[in-house]
Design a protein around this motif. Sequence first.
Motif, PDB file in Angstrom:
ATOM      1  N   ILE B 139      63.195  19.081 -44.935  1.00  0.00           N
ATOM      2  CA  ILE B 139      63.973  20.093 -45.670  1.00  0.00           C
ATOM      3  C   ILE B 139      63.246  20.481 -46.953  1.00  0.00           C
ATOM      4  O   ILE B 139      63.128  21.663 -47.288  1.00  0.00           O
ATOM      5  N   ARG B 141      60.133  20.342 -47.509  1.00  0.00           N
ATOM      6  CA  ARG B 141      58.862  21.008 -47.222  1.00  0.00           C
ATOM      7  C   ARG B 141      59.080  22.414 -46.685  1.00  0.00           C
ATOM      8  O   ARG B 141      58.423  23.355 -47.101  1.00  0.00           O
ATOM      9  N   THR B 142      60.022  22.536 -45.757  1.00  0.00           N
ATOM     10  CA  THR B 142      60.204  23.851 -45.108  1.00  0.00           C
ATOM     11  C   THR B 142      61.305  24.675 -45.766  1.00  0.00           C
ATOM     12  O   THR B 142      61.403  25.865 -45.512  1.00  0.00           O
ATOM     13  N   HIS B 143      62.145  24.040 -46.567  1.00  0.00           N
ATOM     14  CA  HIS B 143      63.296  24.688 -47.209  1.00  0.00           C
ATOM     15  C   HIS B 143      64.341  25.139 -46.199  1.00  0.00           C
ATOM     16  O   HIS B 143      65.209  25.943 -46.526  1.00  0.00           O
ATOM     17  N   HIS B 144      64.250  24.642 -44.997  1.00  0.00           N
ATOM     18  CA  HIS B 144      65.237  25.012 -43.981  1.00  0.00           C
ATOM     19  C   HIS B 144      65.740  23.774 -43.258  1.00  0.00           C
ATOM     20  O   HIS B 144      65.058  22.747 -43.218  1.00  0.00           O
TER      21      HIS B 144
END
Lengths: 275, 656
Positions: B139, B141-144
Amino acid sequence: MVTRTAPWRLAALGAAAFLSMVTALAAGTTPPLPLRVLIGLLMTLILPGFSVLAAAAPRLRLKVPQLALACVAVSICCDLLCGLAVGGTAIGLTATSVALGLSMVTALAASIAAIRQARASADVGAGPHLVATQSTPSTPVSDLYEGLRTGWRVVLSICTAAAVCTIVGGSLLLSQHAAVAARGPAYLALGTRALSPPAVAVTVTSHERRSVAIRVAVLDGKIVVGTWTRIHLRPGQTWTARVKLPSPATFEIVHTSLYIGSSTIPVAGTAVRIG
Amino acid sequence: MQKAEALLSSLGDQGDDPIAVAGGPRGSSEKQLVSPSGGQLLWTAAVCLSSSVGLGLVAIADAASRQGDGKLSFLFWLGLLGIFVPTAHRSLSGSCGRSERLLLALMLGSAMYLVKVAAAPTGFSFIDEFIHLRTLQDILRTHHLFTFNPLLAASSVYPGLETVTSAIADMTGLSPFVAGLLLVGVARLVFTASFFYVAEQVTGSSRAAAGATLVYASNPMFLFWSAYFSYENLALPLAAFVVWWIATTRRQPGRGPLLVGAVGVVAVTVTHHVAGFALAAVLVAWWVAERIVRGTQPAVRRLGWMAALSLVVPIGWMATIARPAIAYLWSENIYPGISQTVALVQGHLAARTLYSSAGSAAPLWERLAGFGGVAILLLLLPIGVYYAWTKHSSRPALLVAAGVAALYPLSLIPRLAPDGVAISGRSSEYLYAGLGCILGMVAAMASGPAARQHQTRWLRWLFRLVPGKRRSGLAVTAVLTVVFLGGVTVGTPYNKLLPEPANPVGYPSAVQPDVFAAAAWARTNLGPGRTFATDALDAPVLGSFGEQNPISENLAFPIFFSSTMSQAVVHDIRSAGVDYIFVDTRMSLGTPINPSYYFSPYEPGGSHHAHPLPSSYWAKFGATSCTSLVYFAGPLRIYDVTAIADGLCVPAIRAG
């Protein structure tokens, strides 16, 4: 039964709204760590729950330990739902989006709570300002406290202003955030070129300042060779990676891709003939 | 019935605060809440001091164990006693006020949480924590959300814990470890306070609620498992809060309180699968009981709406978002546990030897405490259920608690089956909620004067067996202490109570520091997301700190369990798409203790390895030119096998 709002609750509502406005305005900046920890903890573990409780159940009178319990638990729920809302959409779960989301929730709830408290006070004709005053000697602190007791309209104004500012400003910033995310990965691959001995050089530039992991992979049906790196690209900065290929190269067409997080970015000029 | 109510109200003495089943305070303890007496403050300070000393002793035992000194392990138990015994004695005392009991319960909960923190103060170190750390890292790292987690697919589709941790880390700038530690600690406080309030509303007595908290703290999972950075440890506190919130506000006008309850239900659902369904089960049972007893009052209808919502939301989430969890729950946990339990009952399967792992057994006193604790619970349960049954017409919530508690004996059976331990152990976190309410009531009765005047003859006789007025509190404390110690020994293997020293003799049972270094090297030099084959102990570290993708443990062991690069090994490497082999050569130094396998319970030798693995099992990776050794540090090696996986190089095939 006449229900009055304790002055400290009104003051806390006003403070919550004000702090959420400050948080929204400061979103994206990096304040000193102690201040950031203090405001961060307040904005994630206490204030959203306090505001939501005051808005949802204005007549509920809980004892202090019960109120503390409810504030923390509801704040965690707010964090979670806010995180789902931004993390499950194109906006993305970042420090900025979380700060904006929580600020908007807190300010909106505080504003609703203040309106409902004002209505309730008007209904019973006995707002906090009508609470009998004790005949105590006047001091600056007591004057301030008395001002709060009599100033629920001020609190209402602060809450409403904070809510409007936070929601309008936050919505604009979040939509900008979403627009940037929706137009795809914020990196532009300038191109690849073949090298001798067999290798591929990949050059990337960014139009947004962001720290990410980038993967450069050379594909031939499946990943043959790849390299990962974490970089911090400033706007306009260029980054170059050199990927060696296994020797002897047994393939003619090599596809190069960049991966940022779970997104795959096609690189301009992906077909490279290895001589 | 009036007599019964009077007796229930008299459970607490001067400091007690009987509470209506779902309403606000019936008695008035505001005075105590606002201004506790000097004596109360002194007692609280003394218990606080004792808990602090206890924590200090636990920390000393942990430090000594890290240095390889096992002689000071008795300090661990002494420390636990220092935390539990004074708290139990004081909170069941008649002179203890309601707010003081709540404070003591919070102190007990937080002190026991700090025992886990003292065991691993610098970073996550338990297997489940690595799994959720991976989701958190994804989360951040990818913000998702919902990025696939190779360590546990169910973790990424129930991202509540990691989402909140990520929000705290983002907002405060704290590290993910500190943010996680803080969140689970706050969740522990939320759970303790919510459970205390719920138990108080169920039993009608703050003394019984204190007893309930003490019994709950004795559940086998409470000390360590419930303190891990794991999704259930956020979901369960939120579920307890939802129950308390509904109980407190369902008579309030307006939709606002319902909305807050609904938000809580959604939060529980998004955080953990079992907790979501358990909350639904409790609310539905409570609604049914209220419907039978109280009819269709508005408060009962509101409860019904919440029960319906709590049932629909988890099913909807699982059917749409969290489909991987269905296979995880059913195929990997429930079905093996139930089928083995059935086989055990039918006599087709030998019972597991309790307190034994890889040939070594727990000390005798620990076994005695474990069996003694369970025996006490089984003995007292019928008394508590009988007592609750006599009150059922006025307290539906008590009836629900009795129903939950009555499932406890059944939950013990799967513990005897090898694959049933997980079901039995984890169900205790839920069943002890009911058990705590029922036995907390019994404890409050036994430690108070009211028991001697009980209207039921045999109960009156039983409670008169407890020695006189002052000593009855000591006797109840002693019984609860045995239950507590028994719970600790049942829930955590004796060799996992204290941290393992670095570089132990033989095969380690905890991840060693050099594995963290190797994982960090892999992340930096190989890049994240590469497919690894490795053993069960090191895979979670590679998956979290190294951000790599370890293959399933059942796919990994066939690659290792062969002395030559046979056709089967090459096929397994290719079919699993393995890029790298991570070898921990300590596998040849000793047999695994906990878990009792190297890779998977289904590997040759299963959970009964008599000898360490031969070094030829990994020497084969270095004997072919198709692989290259890319990392070599002490006992750790990383072999690059991408050429084999890609089919670019075929090793000389030898018979396996």
